[in-house]
Write a protein that holds these residues in place. Structure first.
Motif, short mmCIF file in Angstrom:
data_model
loop_
_atom_site.label_atom_id
_atom_site.label_comp_id
_atom_site.label_asym_id
_atom_site.label_seq_id
_atom_site.Cartn_x
_atom_site.Cartn_y
_atom_site.Cartn_z
N VAL A 221 0.97 -1.27 -0.09
CA VAL A 221 -0.12 -0.15 0.15
C VAL A 221 0.78 1.29 0.09
N THR A 222 1.61 1.47 -1.26
CA THR A 222 2.44 2.64 -1.35
C THR A 222 2.74 2.85 -2.82
N LEU A 223 3.16 4.18 -3.01
CA LEU A 223 3.46 4.45 -4.73
C LEU A 223 4.34 3.28 -5.21
N PRO A 224 4.07 3.25 -6.42
CA PRO A 224 4.87 2.08 -7.17
C PRO A 224 6.48 2.46 -7.10
N ALA A 225 7.26 1.41 -6.89
CA ALA A 225 8.69 1.64 -7.15
C ALA A 225 9.15 1.63 -8.49
N ILE A 226 10.04 2.66 -8.78
CA ILE A 226 10.62 2.90 -10.17
C ILE A 226 11.91 1.94 -10.02
N PRO A 227 11.73 1.19 -11.49
CA PRO A 227 12.78 0.16 -11.64
C PRO A 227 14.20 0.93 -11.94
N GLU A 228 15.31 0.23 -11.48
CA GLU A 228 16.66 1.04 -11.74
C GLU A 228 16.91 1.05 -13.28
N GLN A 229 16.13 0.15 -13.91
CA GLN A 229 16.65 0.29 -15.54
C GLN A 229 15.89 1.36 -16.13
#
Length: 252
Positions: A221-229
């Motif tokens: 329940v949080t904002l989506p993570a940004i992939p390192e790629q």
């Protein structure tokens, strides 16, 4: 009203606010040393990208507020989002620095061309008054005048290369073309930004409602993570974009 409806409404409202602000203040426009009216200044790809991510993040936080209430928990998100904002801000700042340097170069080169032109005129006038029998002085003055003319032409060419158009040619033309008409590096940055933005929006839309989960995982329940790629793609695209801004117009 469901959280996703709140989120989509926030996207629309924030977009309207930013666009409306740009109508009064040039928040999405290039800085320009000339006298171009703010409403006629060209759009800045770097500033548009910064506004894009600002809108997505604030709208996402508003959805988190709809899910969790107005508590500090809405500010708990993956740190890579801050890296993303840093990349976006750095790209915009570097692009602005390149533009300001070009404006300074134009002012310096223009002043040099004017001074050299005046000096050449004075030397030519002095040469016309030298007696024909004083060949040495005549050759020296003519040579100095010729050198000043060359200096004036070189400075004028430098000023022309660094001179930015500054006047808008329409939103999409402004963000997709530079003064040389090049667009591939700008299109690359736009496409990578849209790709990352779409993934972020989809991830935000799919954030689970904690009230519908018996024992919700705080990590879900949080904002989506940004992939390192994605961060790497945006960083490279931003660097290429800034790099292509440096040379200026092609010589004509």
């Amino acid at each position: 009203m469901g959280p996703n409806i709140v989120y989509l409404a926030a996207l629309v409202v924030l977009s309207v606010i930013v666009w409306g602000a740009d109508r009064k203040y040039p928040v999405l426009r290039d800085l320009h040393a000339g006298t171009v009216d703010s409403k006629r200044k060209s759009y800045s790809l770097g500033r548009v990208q910064m506004a894009f991510w600002t809108i997505l993040l604030i709208a996402g936080l508003i959805k988190m507020a709809a899910l969790r209430g107005w508590t500090t928990e809405i500010l708990i998100f993956d740190h890579k989002i801050l890296v993303l904002l840093g990349i976006s801000g750095a790209t915009g700042a570097l692009a602005m620095a390149v533009d300001l340097k070009k404006d300074n170069d134009v002012a310096t080169a223009t002043a040099t061309a004017v001074a050299a032109g005046q000096a050449a005129t004075e030397l030519q006038a002095a040469a016309s008054q030298v007696a024909a029998q004083d060949a040495s002085a005549l050759v020296k003055l003519q040579s100095s005048a010729a050198a000043k003319i060359v200096e004036k032409d070189q400075a004028a060419t430098a000023a022309k290369r660094a001179q930015r158009t500054g006047v808008t040619d329409g939103f999409f033309n402004d963000i997709l073309e530079d003064d040389n008409g090049n667009s591939l590096h700008r299109l690359q940055m736009v496409l990578f930004t849209l790709l990352a933005g779409v993934l972020f929006v989809i991830g935000t839309l799919t954030i689970p409602d904690p009230s519908m989960i018996p024992a919700p995982d705080p990590k879900l329940v949080t904002l989506p993570a940004i992939p390192e790629q994605i961060l790497e793609l945006l960083g490279i695209a931003g660097g290429v974009y800034v790099g292509f801004k440096i040379p200026g117009k092609a010589a004509t």
